[in-house]
Design a protein around this motif. Structure first.
Motif, short mmCIF file in Angstrom:
data_model
loop_
_atom_site.label_atom_id
_atom_site.label_comp_id
_atom_site.label_asym_id
_atom_site.label_seq_id
_atom_site.Cartn_x
_atom_site.Cartn_y
_atom_site.Cartn_z
N LEU A 68 0.85 -1.19 0.00
CA LEU A 68 0.00 0.00 0.00
C LEU A 68 0.89 1.25 0.00
N GLU A 69 0.43 2.24 -0.70
CA GLU A 69 1.15 3.51 -0.75
C GLU A 69 1.00 4.21 0.60
N PRO A 70 2.00 5.03 0.97
CA PRO A 70 1.88 5.75 2.24
C PRO A 70 0.64 6.64 2.24
N GLY A 71 -0.14 6.52 3.30
CA GLY A 71 -1.37 7.31 3.43
C GLY A 71 -2.58 6.65 2.80
N GLU A 72 -2.39 5.57 2.05
CA GLU A 72 -3.52 4.88 1.41
C GLU A 72 -4.30 4.10 2.49
N ALA A 73 -5.60 4.25 2.45
CA ALA A 73 -6.46 3.55 3.44
C ALA A 73 -6.54 2.06 3.08
N VAL A 88 -6.46 -9.53 4.02
CA VAL A 88 -5.57 -9.93 5.12
C VAL A 88 -4.29 -9.07 4.98
N PHE A 89 -3.91 -8.43 6.08
CA PHE A 89 -2.77 -7.50 6.04
C PHE A 89 -1.61 -8.03 6.87
N GLU A 90 -0.43 -7.51 6.53
CA GLU A 90 0.77 -7.83 7.28
C GLU A 90 1.64 -6.57 7.30
N THR A 97 7.59 1.70 8.09
CA THR A 97 6.57 0.67 8.20
C THR A 97 5.48 0.93 7.17
N ARG A 98 5.23 -0.08 6.37
CA ARG A 98 4.16 0.01 5.39
C ARG A 98 3.27 -1.22 5.53
#
Length: 136
Positions: A68-73, A88-90, A97-98
């Motif tokens: 995900l791009e920085p600031g992307e929800a 599912v995120f990691e 940290t992204r």
């Protein structure tokens, strides 16, 4: 001896009523036989069929591996054409940290119908009538 009223009722002077019978009819109970009634209960097994309706789910893991791009929800759960998609995120340590979308769970819903046989116990009662003589 006949009374004067009886003598005056007679039309024939030569005939004298001496005795007259009268009939009376009555009813009395008489035992002519007896009846014995016995009952028997039997149990028998029977199989009954019934359709069960339910829902079955199938989960398919779909790898995405998109950073995900920085600031992307982060995307939330969504439904597309009858399929529910749960992201599912990691968190991955880079210089910063992204959030990395590692996979999506595609959950497909299927309606099911199943016929089941259920054994049940049922009872049936019968009566037997037997004549017996009056003495027993």
């Amino acid at each position: 001896m006949p009374s004067k009223a009886d003598l005056t009722e007679q039309t024939d002077p030569q005939t004298i009523k001496l005795v007259e019978e009268r009939a009376s009819i009555g009813v009395r109970e008489t035992i002519t036989g007896r009846v014995r009634v016995t009952t028997a209960t039997e149990t028998f097994d029977e199989v009954r069929s019934h359709e069960l309706h339910g829902t079955r789910f199938e989960v398919t893991r779909v790898p995405v591996e998109r950073m995900l791009e920085p600031g992307e929800a982060p995307p939330g759960p969504r439904t597309e054409g009858g399929v529910t998609i749960v992201p599912v995120f990691e968190e991955v340590l880079v210089t910063e940290t992204r959030i990395v979308l590692t996979e999506e769970l595609h959950i497909t819903q299927y309606e099911t119908t199943e016929t089941v046989d259920i054994p049940v116990s049922l009872r049936r009662q019968t009566a037997t009538v037997a004549r017996v003589d009056p003495e027993g």
